[in-house]
Design a protein around this motif. Structure first.
Motif, PDB file in Angstrom:
ATOM      1  N   THR A 293      10.326   8.064  17.967  1.00  0.00           N
ATOM      2  CA  THR A 293       8.989   8.524  17.610  1.00  0.00           C
ATOM      3  C   THR A 293       7.960   7.912  18.545  1.00  0.00           C
ATOM      4  OG1 THR A 293       8.612   6.698  16.064  1.00  0.00           O
ATOM      5  CG2 THR A 293       9.654   8.673  15.182  1.00  0.00           C
ATOM      6  N   ILE A 294       6.760   8.471  18.487  1.00  0.00           N
ATOM      7  CA  ILE A 294       5.627   7.892  19.195  1.00  0.00           C
ATOM      8  C   ILE A 294       4.872   7.052  18.171  1.00  0.00           C
ATOM      9  CG2 ILE A 294       3.578   8.359  20.572  1.00  0.00           C
ATOM     10  CD1 ILE A 294       4.710  11.099  21.189  1.00  0.00           C
ATOM     11  N   PRO A 295       4.828   5.740  18.332  1.00  0.00           N
ATOM     12  CA  PRO A 295       4.192   4.900  17.312  1.00  0.00           C
ATOM     13  C   PRO A 295       2.720   5.246  17.147  1.00  0.00           C
ATOM     14  CG  PRO A 295       4.570   3.645  19.324  1.00  0.00           C
ATOM     15  CD  PRO A 295       5.283   4.948  19.498  1.00  0.00           C
ATOM     16  N   GLY A 296       2.237   5.020  15.926  1.00  0.00           N
ATOM     17  CA  GLY A 296       0.827   5.248  15.665  1.00  0.00           C
ATOM     18  C   GLY A 296       0.476   6.719  15.548  1.00  0.00           C
ATOM     19  N   ILE A 297      -0.806   6.996  15.584  1.00  0.00           N
ATOM     20  CA  ILE A 297      -1.316   8.354  15.476  1.00  0.00           C
ATOM     21  C   ILE A 297      -2.340   8.587  16.580  1.00  0.00           C
ATOM     22  CG2 ILE A 297      -0.935   8.519  12.986  1.00  0.00           C
ATOM     23  CD1 ILE A 297      -3.877   7.864  12.553  1.00  0.00           C
ATOM     24  N   ARG A 514      -6.841   2.345 -11.005  1.00  0.00           N
ATOM     25  CA  ARG A 514      -6.646   1.433  -9.882  1.00  0.00           C
ATOM     26  C   ARG A 514      -5.257   1.598  -9.281  1.00  0.00           C
ATOM     27  NH1 ARG A 514      -4.247  -3.304  -9.166  1.00  0.00           N
ATOM     28  NH2 ARG A 514      -3.740  -3.452 -11.388  1.00  0.00           N
ATOM     29  N   GLN A 515      -4.238   1.699 -10.125  1.00  0.00           N
ATOM     30  CA  GLN A 515      -2.874   1.895  -9.634  1.00  0.00           C
ATOM     31  C   GLN A 515      -2.732   3.233  -8.911  1.00  0.00           C
ATOM     32  OE1 GLN A 515      -0.995   1.382 -13.479  1.00  0.00           O
ATOM     33  NE2 GLN A 515      -0.133  -0.597 -12.857  1.00  0.00           N
ATOM     34  N   GLN A 516      -3.396   4.252  -9.442  1.00  0.00           N
ATOM     35  CA  GLN A 516      -3.319   5.565  -8.806  1.00  0.00           C
ATOM     36  C   GLN A 516      -3.959   5.544  -7.416  1.00  0.00           C
ATOM     37  OE1 GLN A 516      -5.191   8.099 -11.678  1.00  0.00           O
ATOM     38  NE2 GLN A 516      -3.477   8.005 -13.131  1.00  0.00           N
ATOM     39  N   ARG A 517      -5.108   4.875  -7.288  1.00  0.00           N
ATOM     40  CA  ARG A 517      -5.773   4.794  -5.987  1.00  0.00           C
ATOM     41  C   ARG A 517      -4.919   4.010  -4.989  1.00  0.00           C
ATOM     42  NH1 ARG A 517     -10.425   4.378  -9.352  1.00  0.00           N
ATOM     43  NH2 ARG A 517     -10.285   2.096  -9.322  1.00  0.00           N
ATOM     44  N   ALA A 518      -4.256   2.959  -5.475  1.00  0.00           N
ATOM     45  CA  ALA A 518      -3.377   2.186  -4.591  1.00  0.00           C
ATOM     46  C   ALA A 518      -2.205   3.034  -4.128  1.00  0.00           C
ATOM     47  CB  ALA A 518      -2.890   0.927  -5.311  1.00  0.00           C
ATOM     48  N   ARG A 519      -1.683   3.832  -5.036  1.00  0.00           N
ATOM     49  CA  ARG A 519      -0.551   4.687  -4.697  1.00  0.00           C
ATOM     50  C   ARG A 519      -0.966   5.742  -3.669  1.00  0.00           C
ATOM     51  NH1 ARG A 519       4.531   5.459  -3.501  1.00  0.00           N
ATOM     52  NH2 ARG A 519       5.381   7.467  -4.173  1.00  0.00           N
ATOM     53  N   VAL A 520      -2.162   6.305  -3.827  1.00  0.00           N
ATOM     54  CA  VAL A 520      -2.666   7.295  -2.878  1.00  0.00           C
ATOM     55  C   VAL A 520      -2.804   6.679  -1.489  1.00  0.00           C
ATOM     56  CG1 VAL A 520      -4.691   8.665  -2.259  1.00  0.00           C
ATOM     57  CG2 VAL A 520      -3.789   8.753  -4.587  1.00  0.00           C
ATOM     58  N   ALA A 521      -3.315   5.457  -1.413  1.00  0.00           N
ATOM     59  CA  ALA A 521      -3.445   4.780  -0.116  1.00  0.00           C
ATOM     60  C   ALA A 521      -2.073   4.582   0.528  1.00  0.00           C
ATOM     61  CB  ALA A 521      -4.150   3.440  -0.303  1.00  0.00           C
ATOM     62  N   ASP A 522      -1.070   4.209  -0.301  1.00  0.00           N
ATOM     63  CA  ASP A 522       0.291   4.051   0.225  1.00  0.00           C
ATOM     64  C   ASP A 522       0.833   5.375   0.751  1.00  0.00           C
ATOM     65  OD1 ASP A 522       0.223   1.407  -0.435  1.00  0.00           O
ATOM     66  OD2 ASP A 522       1.452   1.600  -2.251  1.00  0.00           O
ATOM     67  N   LEU A 523       0.570   6.455   0.031  1.00  0.00           N
ATOM     68  CA  LEU A 523       1.086   7.764   0.429  1.00  0.00           C
ATOM     69  C   LEU A 523       0.508   8.202   1.771  1.00  0.00           C
ATOM     70  CD1 LEU A 523       0.930   9.616  -3.016  1.00  0.00           C
ATOM     71  CD2 LEU A 523       3.004   8.999  -1.766  1.00  0.00           C
ATOM     72  N   LEU A 524      -0.790   7.976   1.962  1.00  0.00           N
ATOM     73  CA  LEU A 524      -1.404   8.349   3.232  1.00  0.00           C
ATOM     74  C   LEU A 524      -0.784   7.565   4.388  1.00  0.00           C
ATOM     75  CD1 LEU A 524      -5.193   8.665   2.321  1.00  0.00           C
ATOM     76  CD2 LEU A 524      -3.614  10.505   2.875  1.00  0.00           C
ATOM     77  N   ALA A 525      -0.538   6.291   4.159  1.00  0.00           N
ATOM     78  CA  ALA A 525       0.096   5.487   5.198  1.00  0.00           C
ATOM     79  C   ALA A 525       1.519   5.961   5.466  1.00  0.00           C
ATOM     80  CB  ALA A 525       0.104   4.017   4.781  1.00  0.00           C
ATOM     81  N   ASP A 526       2.222   6.350   4.406  1.00  0.00           N
ATOM     82  CA  ASP A 526       3.603   6.803   4.552  1.00  0.00           C
ATOM     83  C   ASP A 526       3.708   8.022   5.455  1.00  0.00           C
ATOM     84  OD1 ASP A 526       4.615   4.810   2.977  1.00  0.00           O
ATOM     85  OD2 ASP A 526       4.774   6.018   1.156  1.00  0.00           O
ATOM     86  N   VAL A 527       2.754   8.935   5.355  1.00  0.00           N
ATOM     87  CA  VAL A 527       2.853  10.182   6.116  1.00  0.00           C
ATOM     88  C   VAL A 527       2.000  10.163   7.383  1.00  0.00           C
ATOM     89  CG1 VAL A 527       3.398  11.515   4.056  1.00  0.00           C
ATOM     90  CG2 VAL A 527       1.007  11.297   4.754  1.00  0.00           C
ATOM     91  N   GLY A 528       1.427   8.996   7.712  1.00  0.00           N
ATOM     92  CA  GLY A 528       0.754   8.849   8.994  1.00  0.00           C
ATOM     93  C   GLY A 528      -0.630   9.451   9.062  1.00  0.00           C
ATOM     94  N   LEU A 529      -1.390   9.359   7.970  1.00  0.00           N
ATOM     95  CA  LEU A 529      -2.769   9.842   7.981  1.00  0.00           C
ATOM     96  C   LEU A 529      -3.717   8.674   7.749  1.00  0.00           C
ATOM     97  CD1 LEU A 529      -2.492  13.159   5.926  1.00  0.00           C
ATOM     98  CD2 LEU A 529      -2.855  12.927   8.378  1.00  0.00           C
TER      99      LEU A 529
END
Length: 740
Positions: A293-297, A514-529
């Motif tokens: 892969t190409i690291p980063g975005i 709070r847990q939902q917002r944390a999960r959303v932040a994790d999801l964005l990082a997971d898919v590279g956004l």
């Protein structure tokens, strides 16, 4: 121009007259700068792009999603979205600057001098207007002809692009055509006035490999027949390898390398170009390794870096790369690149064969999956161990009624899924491939409970979703998620991304805000956004970015089974590699099971433990991924594999023919016996009389449904049934594919 149409070219009222004797570039783009003004920022989408297109030439534009390749194309057409403006440079068509024309004058150029094939034909075609009238509209606008003559021209170009019974289809609407046929209609509209330049924006992204090959061959044939130049915008390097004369590689709104196709594939000089090659699935599939892969975005184009825009992701970057903006330099005639520390061989002038690609360092080992404090496990989890089936499909049938008349009287049925049997082991991936309309998406929808079967069962952990009611059914749905093929239509355009990703958790009552917002932040990082994507709407993202949002939403509830319908079809190779690697990491870390539906056999081979090949509602071959890909038994599977475009111009241009011709027959009245017989070069009389059963011909569960498999021997008991007389009436022997 070609005069066979009987329609003479008009002198445009603007005086914009194209000369047949012009010996310079047909199109010359210089210093093009395009900006998109948003509410709080300005996106520098195209920033100083230079390239040219000669008459009769095909130029490919490649790069990641958001690199500016589509924006460059629509800047040439001056069809920019709201907020879009060309703020600098020039676009010369035979020496005349299109940017100096008024909007009224530009309308005389669009569709006449320049035609365009858009990425999504269903969105580009008006659903309320007949196909014939939509094509005739452009002819009436640009030519002094009657409505009758324009309709005749519409029929002529429909016939030219391979639509059977073209005159009879003029009064059909877009929804009455398949995806491949709609793409042909778009090409017909673009060619109606015989333009000098055709811009094709991802013309085959959503098409299966057989229809893709037909469309690309059609564009190539028409280019030669009409002496037309083509700009081919695509992320598929295999398409570029087989069709383009020259290639423009774009990154972050700029051209980073441009040269002829053979030189680019044999001796790429920019690290970004090399990285795109390294990310191809076929480079890891054979060895079973991770995709490179190409690291980063890519950088945020609202505030692009002042120095090299690729430096943050480049393994060769040095201090000067972070201080100097490298210009596009010409190392030798016809080959330019923008890099201070290039790769490749400066002494290699003209490659004679495809060199082995220089592989960058292996991608880093997968990081440990970060399990959010949000735990979505529920009491319905039966804890089926790995090695036991999670999904069991038995004799699955789905027929859709065909209705006619004011009162909706049923006049037939579409046989979408016709007796499918399959198992998916927990923790494994089952890849389902086939052409558009073969029933693979319907099978996936039946498994997750979005469609109710006509007959048969689809069990998850031994539970039939349709037998559950109320709260049990709602909670059970958390275990199974569906990734839709078209993320734009599956994401609510009125909701911001943060709300879209939180919605499943809110509906299921899972976690605190709070847990939902944390999960959303994790999801964005997971898919590279980036994190700032939370406050944006779906339309503010590129097609590839929306596809990643679809993946993030599917992962929100940490399901046990994900049915992914074309999960990377709209992604360029670098982002595709990131998403596929991430899907495998999640599978390993969370014990996920996948059913991946795709027409891309390279992706399926890389991701899958087992591959199932569907044709017209039936499984015709099932087996281990490597066996099916390397040693196919069914003629249809072999045809799909040989049609796959590969990123090797020497191999691509040596292909002589397709094994799978035409399009599948109607599922309303499928052929008797073997449903593939009408397109199979090996078909004989028995194929029309007896339906071949799905039997194991190789150890390891490699099964095929064919009377004349390409390898292996049909068991004697089956062969005896084939040769026994049948009471059914036998149609005439099939000597070749039915005409389309």
């Amino acid at each position: 121009m070609n005069g066979s149409t009987g329609i003479e070219r008009l002198d445009l009222s603007t005086g914009f007259d194209l000369s047949d004797d012009y010996d310079g570039p047909l199109l010359q783009v210089s210093g093009l700068r395009t900006e998109i003004r948003l509410r709080h920022a300005t996106v520098h989408a195209v920033d100083g792009v230079d390239f040219e297109v000669m008459p009769g030439e095909t130029v490919g534009i490649v790069g990641e999603s958001g690199c500016g390749k589509t924006m460059t194309a629509i800047s040439i057409m001056r069809l920019l979205p709201p907020g879009g403006h060309v703020v600098g440079g020039s676009i010369l068509l035979q020496g005349r600057d299109l940017l100096t024309l008024t909007e009224e004058q530009m309308r005389s150029v669009r569709g006449d001098a320049i035609g365009m094939v858009f990425q999504d034909p269903l969105a580009a075609l008006n659903p309320t207007i007949k196909i014939g009238d939509q094509i005739a509209e452009g002819v009436l606008l640009h030519r002094p002809v009657s409505h009758h003559q324009a309709r005749l021209r519409a029929a002529e170009v429909l016939d030219l692009v391979g639509i059977a019974q073209a005159r009879d289809r003029l009064d059909d609407y877009p929804h009455q055509f398949s995806g491949g046929m709609r793409q042909r209609v778009m090409i017909a509209m673009a060619l109606a006035c015989e333009p000098r330049l055709l811009i094709a924006d991802e013309p085959t992204t959503a098409l299966d490999v057989t229809i893709q090959a037909q469309i690309l061959k059609l564009i190539d044939d028409l280019r030669r027949q009409l002496d037309m130049a083509v700009i081919l915008v695509t992320h598929d390097l295999g398409v570029i390898a087989g069709r383009a004369d020259r290639v423009v590689v774009m990154y972050a709104g700029r051209v980073v390398e441009t040269t002829d196709t053979l030189t680019l594939f044999g001796n790429a000089r920019h690290p970004y170009t090399e990285a795109l090659f390294n990310a191809l699935p076929e480079h890891a599939a054979s060895a079973g390794g991770r995709l490179r892969t190409i690291p980063g975005i890519p950088p945020d184009l609202t505030d692009p870096p002042a120095a090299c825009r690729f430096a943050a992701r480049c393994p060769r970057a040095q201090d000067d790369c972070r201080a100097i903006d490298p210009p596009l330099i010409t190392e030798r005639p016809g080959h330019s690149f923008a890099c201070l520390h290039p790769v490749g061989d400066p002494e290699l002038i003209r490659p004679t064969g495809l060199k082995p690609l220089r592989l960058a360092e292996d991608s880093p080992a997968p990081t440990k999956i970060k399990i959010s404090e949000l735990d979505v496990a529920d009491k319905l989890d039966s804890g089926v161990p790995i090695g036991r089936p999670l999904v069991q499909v038995a004799n699955l049938v789905k027929d859709f009624p065909v209705r006619h008349g004011l009162f909706g009287r049923q006049v037939g049925a579409v046989s979408a899924v016709a007796g499918v049997n399959l198992e998916i082991i927990r923790g494994q991936t089952f890849g389902l491939v086939g052409e558009s309309g073969c029933g693979k998406t319907t099978t996936g929808r039946l498994i997750v409970g979005l469609e109710e079967p006509t007959a048969g069962t689809a069990l998850i952990d031994g539970i039939d979703l349709f037998r559950l009611r109320g709260k049990d059914r709602r909670r059970y749905r958390r275990r199974v998620q569906f990734m839709f093929q078209d993320p734009y239509s599956s994401l609510d355009p009125r909701m911001r991304v943060g709300a879209i990703l939180r919605e499943p958790m809110i509906i299921q009552g899972v976690g605190s805000p709070r847990q939902q917002r944390a999960r959303v932040a994790d999801l964005l990082a997971d898919v590279g956004l980036p994190h700032n994507a939370l406050d944006r709407y779906p339309h503010e993202f590129s097609g590839g970015q929306r596809q990643r949002l679809g993946l993030a939403r599917a992962l929100a509830l940490q399901p046990k089974l994900i049915v992914a319908d074309e999960p990377v079809s709209a992604l360029d190779v670098s982002i595709q590699a990131q998403v596929l690697n991430r899907m495998r990491d999640l599978q390993s870390g969370l014990g996920l099971t996948y059913l991946i539906i795709s027409h891309d056999l390279s992706v399926i081979r890389y991701m899958s433990d087992l591959i199932g090949v569907m044709y017209l509602g039936k499984l015709v071959e099932v087996g281990p991924a490597g066996d099916v890909y390397d040693h196919p038994l069914h003629p249809y599977t072999h045809g799909l594999i040989t049609t796959i475009p590969v990123a090797d111009p020497w191999s691509e241009r040596s292909k002589e023919h397709q094994l799978v011709a035409g399009e599948p027959p109607s599922a309303v009245n499928p052929p008797s016996g073997c449903r593939f017989r009408t397109r199979c070069p090996l078909a004989q009389e028995v194929c029309a009389a007896v339906e071949p059963p799905l039997i194991e011909l190789r150890p390891g569960g490699h099964k095929v449904a064919c009377h004349f498999p390409l390898e292996g021997k049909v068991p004697e008991s089956i062969a005896q049934k084939v040769t026994e007389p049948t009471a059914q009436s036998v149609p005439e022997p099939v000597e070749g594919p039915d005409p389309i």
